[in-house]
Design an enzyme around this catalytic site. Structure first.
Site, PDB file in Angstrom:
ATOM      1  N   CYS A  89       0.628  -1.121  -0.082  1.00 27.60           N
ATOM      2  CA  CYS A  89      -0.282   0.006   0.132  1.00 27.60           C
ATOM      3  C   CYS A  89       0.895   1.212   0.102  1.00 27.60           C
ATOM      4  O   CYS A  89       1.701   1.403   0.934  1.00 27.60           O
ATOM      5  CB  CYS A  89      -0.815   0.022   1.405  1.00 27.60           C
ATOM      6  SG  CYS A  89      -1.931   1.160   1.259  1.00 27.60           S
ATOM      7  N   ASP A 248     -10.208   6.189  -2.960  1.00 26.72           N
ATOM      8  CA  ASP A 248      -8.791   6.502  -2.105  1.00 26.72           C
ATOM      9  C   ASP A 248      -8.847   8.152  -2.398  1.00 26.72           C
ATOM     10  O   ASP A 248      -9.118   8.665  -3.444  1.00 26.72           O
ATOM     11  CB  ASP A 248      -7.740   5.871  -2.766  1.00 26.72           C
ATOM     12  CG  ASP A 248      -6.399   6.009  -2.031  1.00 26.72           C
ATOM     13  OD1 ASP A 248      -6.201   6.948  -1.296  1.00 26.72           O
ATOM     14  OD2 ASP A 248      -5.529   5.235  -2.073  1.00 26.72           O
ATOM     15  N   THR A 254       0.197   2.579  -4.750  1.00 29.04           N
ATOM     16  CA  THR A 254      -0.007   1.395  -5.753  1.00 29.04           C
ATOM     17  C   THR A 254      -0.766   1.593  -7.122  1.00 29.04           C
ATOM     18  O   THR A 254      -0.190   1.060  -8.253  1.00 29.04           O
ATOM     19  CB  THR A 254      -0.493  -0.077  -5.204  1.00 29.04           C
ATOM     20  OG1 THR A 254      -1.764   0.221  -4.768  1.00 29.04           O
ATOM     21  CG2 THR A 254       0.722  -0.464  -4.171  1.00 29.04           C
TER      22      THR A 254
END
Length: 332
Positions: A89, A248, A254
């Site tokens: 992550c 997000d 990533t």
């Protein structure tokens, strides 16, 4: 029985990162890929209790620090979030390094530089401090690559989409504007979530990528919707979907790596090029293609991601067996 967890809460460019500094389960001294399997098998209730409601929320992300197995690493990190126990992550790494350095949880061998053992492999990180605070972080991510280009998939209520499957520490369906998707403008967060859920479900029947070097890393669990930037200092804009309902708030570490690998694989981004990636809330990751790399039979890149995080508080969390919702819940 009551379990107590001491957490340092932070955010990376807007996305939450909860670093579990005390109370995490003891794991055998093994490589992080094996420790991740043990955690998922025996201790996944910890992730659910700390990430899901009522102690967390739909976009919660976190990490637990462990001693490294590898001698060339300063510490090891297990990534926990609503979507599971991830191999890697990026936003979590930036937030974890910031919190761990500022709060004195780790002491680097070399000031301004740490090496982290993750389930996806070694990740090198550099950081800059100002006035006792970590001002910025750059992570040198695991090798990333374009796994499959131009996959055609029929998505309910959208029609046929053409997507690329790219790896940046997790596998992503990379979507660009096309006939049946005009871009992010006019889409609400709930629209993006609904489209992502349908896309992921449709892909599950036709695409199951497996990492060439680690079969434990497989499947397309993330989507990244890419569009032209709003900010004139950015090269692109995105919305990264993960979990069941999460978008997000950062551009995704990533995700940015997977996006750069996809662009490189299609001849649109060269080694040495930068890629400034903008999130839905306007925060920016500074991506860069550092070098080319081989991943099994695939040709990919070594990406780096620059960003920042801020510590926002200390949090003592109790998980009590008397609580009917001790292990959290999700509303679907």
């Amino acid at each position: 029985m009551r379990n107590s967890f001491f957490c340092i809460d932070a955010h990376t460019c807007g996305n939450p990162v909860r670093l579990v500094a005390g109370g995490g389960p003891l794991l055998p001294h093994l490589p992080m890929g094996e420790r991740r399997e043990i955690f998922v098998r025996d201790h996944d209730w910890v992730r659910k209790a700390l990430m899901f409601e009522p102690r967390g929320h739909d976009i919660m992300s976190g990490s637990i620090i462990y001693p490294p197995y590898r001698e060339d690493c300063d510490f090891a990190v297990l990534f926990i979030e609503v979507s599971g126990c991830l191999p890697m992550c990026g936003a979590g790494t930036i937030g974890t390094v910031t919190a761990a350095i500022e709060e004195g949880l780790v002491k680097p061998r070399e000031a301004g530089r740490v090496a982290i053992e993750t389930p996806a492999g070694r990740v090198d990180v550099t950081y800059e401090e100002k006035g006792g605070y970590v001002d910025s972080v750059r992570l040198h991510n695991v090798a990333s690559y374009l796994h499959e280009a131009d996959v055609e998939v029929d998505v309910p209520e959208m029609g046929r989409l053409r997507v690329d499957i790219s790896y940046g520490g997790n596998y992503y369906a990379v979507v660009e504007p096309q006939e049946n998707w005009s871009g992010l403008d006019g889409m609400s967060a709930s629209d993006i979530v609904a489209c992502s859920q349908r896309l992921r479900h449709a892909l599950a029947d036709i695409c199951n990528p497996v990492h060439p070097d680690d079969a434990r890393i497989s499947g397309v669990h993330h989507a990244i919707w890419c569009d032209r930037p709003v900010n004139d200092v950015s090269d692109g804009r995105c919305a990264v979907f993960y979990g069941e309902k999460a978008i997000d708030r950062s551009p995704g570490g990533t995700g940015t790596s997977a996006r750069m690998a996809q662009l490189h694989g299609k001849g649109r981004l060269t080694v040495g090029s930068s890629y400034r990636h903008e999130s839905l809330i306007g925060t920016i990751f500074q991506g860069r293609v550092e070098a080319e790399a081989n991943i099994g039979s695939y040709r990919g890149i070594l990406p780096s991601i620059g960003g920042w995080a801020r510590v926002i508080g200390h949090n003592a969390i109790f998980v009590d067996d008397r609580d009917p919702l001790a292990h959290g819940f999700q509303i679907r």
